[in-house]
Design a protein around this motif. Sequence first.
Motif, PDB file in Angstrom:
ATOM      1  N   SER A  32       0.826  -1.214   0.000  1.00 26.88           N
ATOM      2  CA  SER A  32       0.000   0.000   0.000  1.00 26.88           C
ATOM      3  C   SER A  32       0.857   1.260   0.000  1.00 26.88           C
ATOM      4  O   SER A  32       0.350   2.369  -0.119  1.00 26.88           O
ATOM      5  CB  SER A  32      -0.904   0.016   1.230  1.00 26.88           C
ATOM      6  OG  SER A  32      -0.134   0.322   2.376  1.00 26.88           O
TER       7      SER A  32
ATOM      8  N   ARG B 152     -13.035  -3.795 -13.749  1.00 30.05           N
ATOM      9  CA  ARG B 152     -11.612  -3.638 -14.069  1.00 30.05           C
ATOM     10  C   ARG B 152     -10.807  -4.751 -13.407  1.00 30.05           C
ATOM     11  O   ARG B 152      -9.829  -5.234 -13.949  1.00 30.05           O
ATOM     12  CB  ARG B 152     -11.111  -2.266 -13.585  1.00 30.05           C
ATOM     13  CG  ARG B 152     -11.704  -1.161 -14.435  1.00 30.05           C
ATOM     14  CD  ARG B 152     -11.396   0.228 -13.934  1.00 30.05           C
ATOM     15  NE  ARG B 152     -12.417   1.130 -14.486  1.00 30.05           N
ATOM     16  CZ  ARG B 152     -12.283   2.433 -14.622  1.00 30.05           C
ATOM     17  NH1 ARG B 152     -11.179   3.029 -14.236  1.00 30.05           N
ATOM     18  NH2 ARG B 152     -13.245   3.160 -15.145  1.00 30.05           N
ATOM     19  N   ASP B 153     -11.255  -5.148 -12.234  1.00 30.34           N
ATOM     20  CA  ASP B 153     -10.576  -6.207 -11.496  1.00 30.34           C
ATOM     21  C   ASP B 153     -10.620  -7.536 -12.255  1.00 30.34           C
ATOM     22  O   ASP B 153      -9.595  -8.199 -12.436  1.00 30.34           O
ATOM     23  CB  ASP B 153     -11.248  -6.344 -10.115  1.00 30.34           C
ATOM     24  CG  ASP B 153     -10.384  -7.139  -9.154  1.00 30.34           C
ATOM     25  OD1 ASP B 153      -9.248  -7.477  -9.523  1.00 30.34           O
ATOM     26  OD2 ASP B 153     -10.862  -7.421  -8.046  1.00 30.34           O
ATOM     27  N   ASN B 156      -8.613  -7.357 -15.441  1.00 26.52           N
ATOM     28  CA  ASN B 156      -7.183  -7.455 -15.122  1.00 26.52           C
ATOM     29  C   ASN B 156      -6.789  -8.906 -14.829  1.00 26.52           C
ATOM     30  O   ASN B 156      -5.729  -9.376 -15.241  1.00 26.52           O
ATOM     31  CB  ASN B 156      -6.880  -6.552 -13.912  1.00 26.52           C
ATOM     32  CG  ASN B 156      -5.394  -6.486 -13.575  1.00 26.52           C
ATOM     33  OD1 ASN B 156      -4.539  -6.609 -14.446  1.00 26.52           O
ATOM     34  ND2 ASN B 156      -5.087  -6.301 -12.305  1.00 26.52           N
ATOM     35  N   VAL B 188      -1.357  -5.574  -9.250  1.00 24.29           N
ATOM     36  CA  VAL B 188      -1.931  -4.501  -8.433  1.00 24.29           C
ATOM     37  C   VAL B 188      -1.615  -3.112  -9.019  1.00 24.29           C
ATOM     38  O   VAL B 188      -2.533  -2.306  -9.202  1.00 24.29           O
ATOM     39  CB  VAL B 188      -1.499  -4.633  -6.954  1.00 24.29           C
ATOM     40  CG1 VAL B 188      -1.916  -3.424  -6.153  1.00 24.29           C
ATOM     41  CG2 VAL B 188      -2.107  -5.894  -6.355  1.00 24.29           C
ATOM     42  N   PRO B 189      -0.338  -2.829  -9.354  1.00 25.71           N
ATOM     43  CA  PRO B 189      -0.087  -1.521  -9.984  1.00 25.71           C
ATOM     44  C   PRO B 189      -0.909  -1.309 -11.256  1.00 25.71           C
ATOM     45  O   PRO B 189      -1.421  -0.203 -11.482  1.00 25.71           O
ATOM     46  CB  PRO B 189       1.411  -1.560 -10.318  1.00 25.71           C
ATOM     47  CG  PRO B 189       1.991  -2.563  -9.380  1.00 25.71           C
ATOM     48  CD  PRO B 189       0.919  -3.560  -9.084  1.00 25.71           C
ATOM     49  N   LEU B 191      -3.863  -2.662 -11.960  1.00 28.58           N
ATOM     50  CA  LEU B 191      -5.267  -2.453 -11.576  1.00 28.58           C
ATOM     51  C   LEU B 191      -5.475  -1.031 -11.059  1.00 28.58           C
ATOM     52  O   LEU B 191      -6.423  -0.344 -11.445  1.00 28.58           O
ATOM     53  CB  LEU B 191      -5.675  -3.480 -10.508  1.00 28.58           C
ATOM     54  CG  LEU B 191      -7.118  -3.335  -9.996  1.00 28.58           C
ATOM     55  CD1 LEU B 191      -8.122  -3.481 -11.133  1.00 28.58           C
ATOM     56  CD2 LEU B 191      -7.401  -4.370  -8.903  1.00 28.58           C
ATOM     57  N   ARG B 192      -4.558  -0.568 -10.211  1.00 24.96           N
ATOM     58  CA  ARG B 192      -4.692   0.802  -9.670  1.00 24.96           C
ATOM     59  C   ARG B 192      -4.649   1.832 -10.781  1.00 24.96           C
ATOM     60  O   ARG B 192      -5.398   2.805 -10.778  1.00 24.96           O
ATOM     61  CB  ARG B 192      -3.559   1.088  -8.687  1.00 24.96           C
ATOM     62  CG  ARG B 192      -3.732   0.296  -7.432  1.00 24.96           C
ATOM     63  CD  ARG B 192      -3.181   1.028  -6.221  1.00 24.96           C
ATOM     64  NE  ARG B 192      -3.214   0.101  -5.097  1.00 24.96           N
ATOM     65  CZ  ARG B 192      -2.153  -0.283  -4.396  1.00 24.96           C
ATOM     66  NH1 ARG B 192      -0.971   0.244  -4.656  1.00 24.96           N
ATOM     67  NH2 ARG B 192      -2.273  -1.144  -3.430  1.00 24.96           N
ATOM     68  N   ALA B 193      -3.728   1.609 -11.738  1.00 22.59           N
ATOM     69  CA  ALA B 193      -3.618   2.555 -12.849  1.00 22.59           C
ATOM     70  C   ALA B 193      -4.897   2.525 -13.681  1.00 22.59           C
ATOM     71  O   ALA B 193      -5.388   3.569 -14.120  1.00 22.59           O
ATOM     72  CB  ALA B 193      -2.395   2.228 -13.702  1.00 22.59           C
ATOM     73  N   GLU B 195      -7.833   1.870 -12.615  1.00 24.10           N
ATOM     74  CA  GLU B 195      -8.883   2.551 -11.848  1.00 24.10           C
ATOM     75  C   GLU B 195      -8.778   4.068 -11.982  1.00 24.10           C
ATOM     76  O   GLU B 195      -9.770   4.770 -11.901  1.00 24.10           O
ATOM     77  CB  GLU B 195      -8.812   2.132 -10.370  1.00 24.10           C
ATOM     78  CG  GLU B 195      -9.417   0.739 -10.150  1.00 24.10           C
ATOM     79  CD  GLU B 195      -9.042   0.135  -8.800  1.00 24.10           C
ATOM     80  OE1 GLU B 195      -9.562  -0.955  -8.486  1.00 24.10           O
ATOM     81  OE2 GLU B 195      -8.213   0.732  -8.083  1.00 24.10           O
ATOM     82  N   ARG B 196      -7.554   4.559 -12.189  1.00 21.99           N
ATOM     83  CA  ARG B 196      -7.360   6.012 -12.343  1.00 21.99           C
ATOM     84  C   ARG B 196      -7.672   6.485 -13.765  1.00 21.99           C
ATOM     85  O   ARG B 196      -7.842   7.664 -14.003  1.00 21.99           O
ATOM     86  CB  ARG B 196      -5.894   6.375 -12.045  1.00 21.99           C
ATOM     87  CG  ARG B 196      -5.551   6.528 -10.574  1.00 21.99           C
ATOM     88  CD  ARG B 196      -4.201   7.227 -10.411  1.00 21.99           C
ATOM     89  NE  ARG B 196      -3.125   6.559 -11.146  1.00 21.99           N
ATOM     90  CZ  ARG B 196      -2.370   5.580 -10.626  1.00 21.99           C
ATOM     91  NH1 ARG B 196      -2.574   5.166  -9.398  1.00 21.99           N
ATOM     92  NH2 ARG B 196      -1.415   5.021 -11.339  1.00 21.99           N
ATOM     93  N   TRP B 200     -11.508   4.369 -19.439  1.00 26.87           N
ATOM     94  CA  TRP B 200     -11.305   2.932 -19.325  1.00 26.87           C
ATOM     95  C   TRP B 200     -11.987   2.131 -20.426  1.00 26.87           C
ATOM     96  O   TRP B 200     -11.364   1.226 -21.021  1.00 26.87           O
ATOM     97  CB  TRP B 200     -11.700   2.422 -17.937  1.00 26.87           C
ATOM     98  CG  TRP B 200     -11.630   0.927 -17.852  1.00 26.87           C
ATOM     99  CD1 TRP B 200     -12.655   0.057 -17.667  1.00 26.87           C
ATOM    100  CD2 TRP B 200     -10.455   0.125 -18.012  1.00 26.87           C
ATOM    101  NE1 TRP B 200     -12.216  -1.227 -17.690  1.00 26.87           N
ATOM    102  CE2 TRP B 200     -10.873  -1.219 -17.904  1.00 26.87           C
ATOM    103  CE3 TRP B 200      -9.113   0.415 -18.251  1.00 26.87           C
ATOM    104  CZ2 TRP B 200      -9.965  -2.278 -18.013  1.00 26.87           C
ATOM    105  CZ3 TRP B 200      -8.220  -0.637 -18.362  1.00 26.87           C
ATOM    106  CH2 TRP B 200      -8.650  -1.975 -18.240  1.00 26.87           C
TER     107      TRP B 200
END
Lengths: 251, 251
Positions: A32, B152-153, B156, B188-189, B191-193, B195-196, B200
């Motif tokens: 995190s 998105r999850d 991914n 994870v990086p 997925l986070r990207a 989400e931003r 999409w």
Amino acid sequence: MAENAPDSLWQPVKKARAHELVIEAIEDRILSGALQVGDALPPERDLSTSLEVSRAGVREAVRVLEAQGVLRSQPGAGATAGTFVAALPRDALTRFLRLHVALSNFTIQDVTDARVVLERASAASASRRHDDTARSRMVEALDRMDQPHSSRDSFNEADTQFHLAIAEASGSALSAALTAAIRSAMKVPILRAAERTEEWPDEAQRLRREHRAIYAAIDEGDPARAADLTEAHIRRAASVLFGLESPDSRA
Amino acid sequence: MAENAPDSLWQPVKKARAHELVIEAIEDRILSGALQVGDALPPERDLSTSLEVSRAGVREAVRVLEAQGVLRSQPGAGATAGTFVAALPRDALTRFLRLHVALSNFTIQDVTDARVVLERASAASASRRHDDTARSRMVEALDRMDQPHSSRDSFNEADTQFHLAIAEASGSALSAALTAAIRSAMKVPILRAAERTEEWPDEAQRLRREHRAIYAAIDEGDPARAADLTEAHIRRAASVLFGLESPDSRA
């Protein structure tokens, strides 16, 4: 249906062990971004209290993450003592690969194929960049391999250094770390194979010539030639030392 | 001269800690081939006595080697209980890379460059081989990415599966393990990207198209095209998601 359910439907649930819970808690904070390189971990006693886990469990977790190059413990008292988030991935990666190569979880053929992929790319990339420090390290390694009475051990050491210098010169930290770890993991198997090779002086001479040719291609800035010579060198040496299929016999 | 030697010449020698001595003892036996996959370790009590180390030290060493996928402990009593030499390198490698990527010990640019090197080779190799199981897994992942309301999850997740199936199909265990570990470490990086990313739906559409094109090249047995499409896909996605230089803007 539930009444007739066989016992095998009711396997015991896997209990996470104390140290695994601590590892998970630390990993979550790293993933995190809450814990970063240089940050200190709370003292063992405090972590044990907050996570409600024995101090032995905390210590085991710290040992595991130390071995992965993620934490670093400084014994003693005072400002510099304690456990910190560190950044020492390369040694950990080398140890990891060395063990799994020794256990044959990756075969010599697998490792050779991976080396070819990574080192072709490193050699090409090193040819495109002009890293004088890395080039002097390559020349130094070549010169050490030229010393007439060098043992197989010190030849192997210089040979490893030559490949590591090319990886460094590629400018890509992860590829360089993987290349270095794989080449280092192969150091002992290569040395043992060299010790078994009866015609070592001839083989050493071939290795010197191949290394010089790779260096010349890098120095002249010819990525395609550097990559092809690297692949030919790795495959030929593997065929002599480990009896793998040589490039010529491949379809 | 010795009389005037400054104190700094006499730094304390680094004491190896108990668990490190145990790790070294086990590693030596693995590197020499005396311990192989499937072999049982002596009970904790016996190891503690033979190595003259506390039981806590033995347990810490076992935890470290378990985390590296080298040992596996089976709790309880009976014939199947105990600590065995295991062969589970991939999860350990993924955890390792995930942590070091999170700590930015390897940057997104480094990881992208390494992915390009490894996945170009995997895609080319998958095009040359005919692994029907891996190909159905690719198609299955593509179909899952086509589901109109996927989050998105789960997109991914399917995207990761697609890249892992290509790595599997390459037929080279170490390259596949490295590719899988790097792609998983990026989950994870990425997925986070995602989400931003405000656009999409458009980006998901581009990713679907690129994956289908890579699959077509593999299915038609065109290694060069599969490799080039893979590199273009990875670099373009990295430029959108992480703001890295796009392939077009590279010199």
